[in-house]
Design a protein around this motif. Structure first.
Motif, mmCIF file in Angstrom:
data_model
loop_
_atom_site.group_PDB
_atom_site.id
_atom_site.type_symbol
_atom_site.label_atom_id
_atom_site.label_comp_id
_atom_site.label_asym_id
_atom_site.label_seq_id
_atom_site.Cartn_x
_atom_site.Cartn_y
_atom_site.Cartn_z
ATOM 1 N N ASP A 136 -0.403 85.306 -143.116
ATOM 2 C CA ASP A 136 -1.107 86.125 -144.107
ATOM 3 C C ASP A 136 -0.244 86.360 -145.341
ATOM 4 O OD1 ASP A 136 -3.213 86.307 -142.335
ATOM 5 O OD2 ASP A 136 -2.665 88.303 -141.608
ATOM 6 N N VAL A 137 1.029 86.643 -145.118
ATOM 7 C CA VAL A 137 1.952 86.896 -146.232
ATOM 8 C C VAL A 137 2.055 85.667 -147.125
ATOM 9 C CG1 VAL A 137 4.381 87.299 -146.817
ATOM 10 C CG2 VAL A 137 3.286 88.685 -145.054
ATOM 11 N N GLU A 138 2.154 84.488 -146.523
ATOM 12 C CA GLU A 138 2.244 83.257 -147.312
ATOM 13 C C GLU A 138 1.019 83.089 -148.202
ATOM 14 O OE1 GLU A 138 4.730 80.290 -147.473
ATOM 15 O OE2 GLU A 138 5.424 82.359 -147.547
ATOM 16 N N LYS A 139 -0.150 83.359 -147.676
ATOM 17 C CA LYS A 139 -1.376 83.208 -148.466
ATOM 18 C C LYS A 139 -1.418 84.234 -149.600
ATOM 19 C CE LYS A 139 -4.427 81.054 -145.044
ATOM 20 N NZ LYS A 139 -3.420 80.695 -144.036
ATOM 21 N N TYR A 140 -0.930 85.426 -149.331
ATOM 22 C CA TYR A 140 -0.969 86.471 -150.358
ATOM 23 C C TYR A 140 0.065 86.243 -151.468
ATOM 24 C CZ TYR A 140 -4.590 89.679 -148.866
ATOM 25 O OH TYR A 140 -5.809 90.252 -148.599
ATOM 26 N N ASN B 16 -12.347 86.249 -151.820
ATOM 27 C CA ASN B 16 -13.283 85.891 -150.755
ATOM 28 C C ASN B 16 -12.579 85.220 -149.581
ATOM 29 O OD1 ASN B 16 -15.483 86.925 -152.136
ATOM 30 N ND2 ASN B 16 -15.942 84.976 -153.158
ATOM 31 N N LYS B 17 -11.666 84.319 -149.894
ATOM 32 C CA LYS B 17 -10.993 83.581 -148.829
ATOM 33 C C LYS B 17 -10.021 84.470 -148.050
ATOM 34 C CE LYS B 17 -11.358 78.940 -150.845
ATOM 35 N NZ LYS B 17 -12.186 78.406 -149.748
ATOM 36 N N LEU B 18 -9.263 85.304 -148.764
ATOM 37 C CA LEU B 18 -8.282 86.135 -148.084
ATOM 38 C C LEU B 18 -8.921 87.331 -147.390
ATOM 39 C CD1 LEU B 18 -5.250 86.148 -150.568
ATOM 40 C CD2 LEU B 18 -5.757 84.584 -148.691
ATOM 41 N N SER B 19 -10.080 87.746 -147.862
ATOM 42 C CA SER B 19 -10.727 88.916 -147.268
ATOM 43 C C SER B 19 -11.591 88.562 -146.069
ATOM 44 C CB SER B 19 -11.584 89.634 -148.324
ATOM 45 O OG SER B 19 -10.773 90.080 -149.394
ATOM 46 N N LYS B 20 -11.692 87.278 -145.740
ATOM 47 C CA LYS B 20 -12.462 86.882 -144.562
ATOM 48 C C LYS B 20 -11.837 87.436 -143.289
ATOM 49 C CE LYS B 20 -12.598 82.419 -144.908
ATOM 50 N NZ LYS B 20 -12.946 80.999 -144.631
ATOM 51 N N HIS B 21 -10.525 87.625 -143.326
ATOM 52 C CA HIS B 21 -9.805 88.122 -142.166
ATOM 53 C C HIS B 21 -9.471 89.601 -142.363
ATOM 54 C CE1 HIS B 21 -9.453 83.911 -141.113
ATOM 55 N NE2 HIS B 21 -8.908 83.679 -142.299
ATOM 56 N N GLN B 22 -9.394 90.314 -141.281
ATOM 57 C CA GLN B 22 -9.071 91.738 -141.333
ATOM 58 C C GLN B 22 -7.574 91.918 -141.608
ATOM 59 O OE1 GLN B 22 -11.391 94.173 -141.060
ATOM 60 N NE2 GLN B 22 -9.826 95.692 -141.560
ATOM 61 N N LEU C 35 -1.793 76.210 -149.263
ATOM 62 C CA LEU C 35 -1.946 77.485 -148.561
ATOM 63 C C LEU C 35 -3.393 77.819 -148.214
ATOM 64 C CD1 LEU C 35 0.674 79.670 -150.491
ATOM 65 C CD2 LEU C 35 0.892 78.655 -148.220
ATOM 66 N N LEU C 36 -4.342 77.228 -148.937
ATOM 67 C CA LEU C 36 -5.744 77.535 -148.677
ATOM 68 C C LEU C 36 -6.482 76.399 -147.988
ATOM 69 C CD1 LEU C 36 -6.915 79.483 -151.852
ATOM 70 C CD2 LEU C 36 -5.991 80.371 -149.719
ATOM 71 N N LYS C 37 -5.783 75.374 -147.527
ATOM 72 C CA LYS C 37 -6.454 74.224 -146.952
ATOM 73 C C LYS C 37 -7.227 74.593 -145.691
ATOM 74 C CE LYS C 37 -2.342 72.757 -144.342
ATOM 75 N NZ LYS C 37 -1.354 71.672 -144.131
ATOM 76 N N ASP C 38 -6.745 75.582 -144.938
ATOM 77 C CA ASP C 38 -7.434 75.996 -143.712
ATOM 78 C C ASP C 38 -8.577 76.947 -143.978
ATOM 79 O OD1 ASP C 38 -5.640 74.487 -142.246
ATOM 80 O OD2 ASP C 38 -4.250 76.165 -141.954
ATOM 81 N N GLU C 39 -8.703 77.403 -145.220
ATOM 82 C CA GLU C 39 -9.744 78.376 -145.536
ATOM 83 C C GLU C 39 -11.022 77.725 -146.012
ATOM 84 O OE1 GLU C 39 -9.344 81.531 -144.847
ATOM 85 O OE2 GLU C 39 -7.258 81.228 -144.242
#
Length: 362
Positions: A311-315, A208-214, A358-362
């Motif tokens: 994006d790469v860092e989050k993935y 959900n968090k990573l898919s918010k962005h295209q 890595l997810l603090k901004d999400e």
């Protein structure tokens, strides 16, 4: 391409060949008789004089899903020149991770696009592939700026392949399937240690968090460790091999997978041990991403480079869960000499360590 369905060798020659293969260490996971039928057919098609007593099989280390051999034989009785092929024996339990027939179709399709080795023959426990005459990279090669740039350009080339089938990312659904399998296999101790009861929620949250962005979705290798990258030192061309896990996925995930593999060295006394201090720093990641984005001749904007780096860092988080689950399952079904469970522990530890940051901004 040849399918081994019958034995074309005489009984005496077959027995000699089987003994030779076993002496050379070819005893893991396959029936030599089936393989030899394939090799005999290939040699006949190529016009070789197939002397079964001179077959040689050398185990190639570093593979963790399959067992791989370099097999050679003299082309004729009078010449020293050898024929060389690569034989891949499917690892025990590897069908859990992917559909083998789909993987074969992918292999053949990639070959028709001019990438990687050709499929030469199949037999029940494995296949015979063209042997690529190039050097397999080492762990330290990934940190060579020139080689890293070549890898980035080859990845971009790989990502634009138009492969048959669905163009939808498979990452999240594949992890959910693996989680179910891990729960069925695991002891209570490992279920508790790896927190398998809450991992479905973690996968959902991460998706959900990573898919918010295209994110760009493309055909990805998904296992770009150094052993799956070959380089021709003369032409400076890079070849990507081993497509068992290849599928459509977010491009950022594929780059994240490659960066995570910088932590590994599978040719040490403790090949399962990961050193995350060896992962690319910001400067190295930026150079790679710039090379990747500019490989088609377009100069990327700084904002485009920065966004992909982020994006790469989050993935990397998805990558740790993916290979952590792979490690758990492999620990129960595979007998290759590799400490899969300890490998999985390191992957999950890194996930839990880096997730808050890595997810603090999400």
């Amino acid at each position: 391409m040849i399918n081994a369905t019958s034995n074309n060798l005489g009984k005496k020659n077959l027995l000699i060949a089987v003994m030779v293969m076993k002496i050379n260490g070819f005893t893991e996971g396959a029936q030599p008789e089936q393989l030899l039928t394939s090799l005999f057919s290939l040699a006949s098609n190529w016009g070789d004089v197939f002397d079964t007593s001179k077959l040689k099989a050398v185990h190639l280390s570093g593979a963790m899903t399959n067992v791989v051999y370099r097999v050679t034989w003299p082309k004729s009785a009078t010449e020293d020149e050898e024929r060389m092929v690569l034989v891949r024996i499917y690892g025990e339990g590897s069908d859990i991770f992917f559909d083998r027939e789909e993987e074969i179709r992918t292999f053949e399709s990639i070959s028709t696009h001019g990438h990687g080795p050709r499929l030469l023959a199949r037999f029940p426990e494995g296949r015979v592939e063209e042997f690529i005459h190039a050097k397999t990279l080492s762990a330290c090669d990934l940190r060579d700026p020139d080689i890293s740039t070549l890898i980035a350009a080859k990845m971009r080339e790989f990502h634009v392949l138009n492969m048959p089938g669905s163009k939808t990312a498979v990452l999240w659904e594949r992890m959910r399937k693996w989680l179910i399998k891990a729960r069925n296999l695991c002891s209570q101790e490992h279920t508790k240690e790896f927190q398998l009861d809450i991992l479905e929620s973690e996968i959902d949250t991460l998706e959900n968090k990573l898919s918010k962005h295209q994110h760009d979705v493309a055909f990805c290798h998904n296992d770009l460790q150094y052993g799956n990258i070959m380089i021709n030192d003369k032409t400076r061309t890079v070849t990507l091999i081993d497509y068992e896990y290849a599928s459509y996925n977010p491009v950022a995930y594929d780059l994240a997978n490659h960066f995570c593999e910088w932590a590994a060295n599978y040719h040490t006394d403790r090949p399962h041990v990961l050193d995350y201090n060896m992962c690319p720093n910001l400067e190295e990641r930026k150079r790679f991403v710039q090379s990747y984005l500019s490989s088609k001749g377009n100069q990327p904007r700084d904002t485009e480079v920065d966004q992909l780096i982020d994006d790469v860092e989050k993935y990397t988080l998805a990558n740790h869960l993916f290979w952590g689950l792979w490690g758990i399952i492999s620990g129960y079904v595979t007998h290759i000499d590799f400490d899969y469970i300890e490998y999985a522990k390191q992957r999950f530890s890194e996930y839990w360590l880096k997730k808050p940051q890595l997810l603090k901004d999400e």
